[in-house]
Design an enzyme around this catalytic site. Sequence first.
Site, PDB file in Angstrom:
ATOM      1  N   HIS A   8     -41.463 -20.422  22.288  1.00 44.19           N
ATOM      2  CA  HIS A   8     -41.842 -20.648  20.886  1.00 44.19           C
ATOM      3  C   HIS A   8     -40.706 -19.870  20.027  1.00 44.19           C
ATOM      4  O   HIS A   8     -39.829 -19.247  20.398  1.00 44.19           O
ATOM      5  CB  HIS A   8     -43.147 -19.368  20.620  1.00 44.19           C
ATOM      6  CG  HIS A   8     -42.824 -18.141  21.072  1.00 44.19           C
ATOM      7  ND1 HIS A   8     -42.267 -17.381  20.323  1.00 44.19           N
ATOM      8  CD2 HIS A   8     -43.360 -17.533  22.249  1.00 44.19           C
ATOM      9  CE1 HIS A   8     -42.158 -16.195  20.914  1.00 44.19           C
ATOM     10  NE2 HIS A   8     -42.629 -16.146  22.302  1.00 44.19           N
ATOM     11  N   GLU A  81     -48.433 -16.250  27.801  1.00 41.27           N
ATOM     12  CA  GLU A  81     -47.432 -15.444  28.252  1.00 41.27           C
ATOM     13  C   GLU A  81     -47.880 -14.222  29.215  1.00 41.27           C
ATOM     14  O   GLU A  81     -49.443 -14.461  29.346  1.00 41.27           O
ATOM     15  CB  GLU A  81     -46.874 -14.571  27.020  1.00 41.27           C
ATOM     16  CG  GLU A  81     -45.761 -13.894  27.299  1.00 41.27           C
ATOM     17  CD  GLU A  81     -44.587 -14.011  28.085  1.00 41.27           C
ATOM     18  OE1 GLU A  81     -44.863 -14.764  29.045  1.00 41.27           O
ATOM     19  OE2 GLU A  81     -43.548 -13.909  27.477  1.00 41.27           O
TER      20      GLU A  81
END
Length: 223
Positions: A8, A81
Amino acid sequence: MLIYVIRHGETSWNVLRKLQGHQGADLDEKGVRLAEITGEALKDVPFDICYTSPLIRARHTAEILLKGREIPIILEPRIMEIGFGEWEGLCCAPGRMEMPEEEFQKFYRDPFHFGAPPGGESIRQVCERTADFYQELIHKKGFENKTVLVSTHGCASRAFLNNVYENKEDYWHGGVPMNCAVNILEVKDGAGRLLAEDQIYYDKKDCVDFYKIPKGGENHENQ
């Protein structure tokens, strides 16, 4: 099959050196810009489908990359994550660390022996869930010639890529990927290989290594 794995774009929590984990912020202004530049660079890649972590920073990155295209975007929790549990939102910048330093340093220096924080995950657990997704994806019927975008995170991307790394004990493989770094995999007959590693498409002056693997007394966070 071609798989493009992207981390990201930058977030305010990256800049503040806060552990994001399953929480974290959306892309900041720079993060949006880096994602837009990356999307422009990949505009001619014929993506068939996108799988993204459901966390806003990864999802927003995927949406920017695929803006204007009618490509399915599927939320995939297995590429979220690493969960830092009670450590999420805490600062781990040099001199301002808010969690036990010795335990946190294992995250970089000895990742496979990093103990999960209270309510969090270990590196091995992240490897297990990302590997489960990787194997499902590469054996999906009808996907042999597909081009897939996977939008994920720093630690989770390394876990996913660990499926194709020759030295699987070298978890960080040189470090945490830069924001919007892209790794490209080719998969044939169930075997994957790297075609491009940690590729960035923006000016190098915009690179900020928030996640330098410490060699001495340095402390950096991962998100």
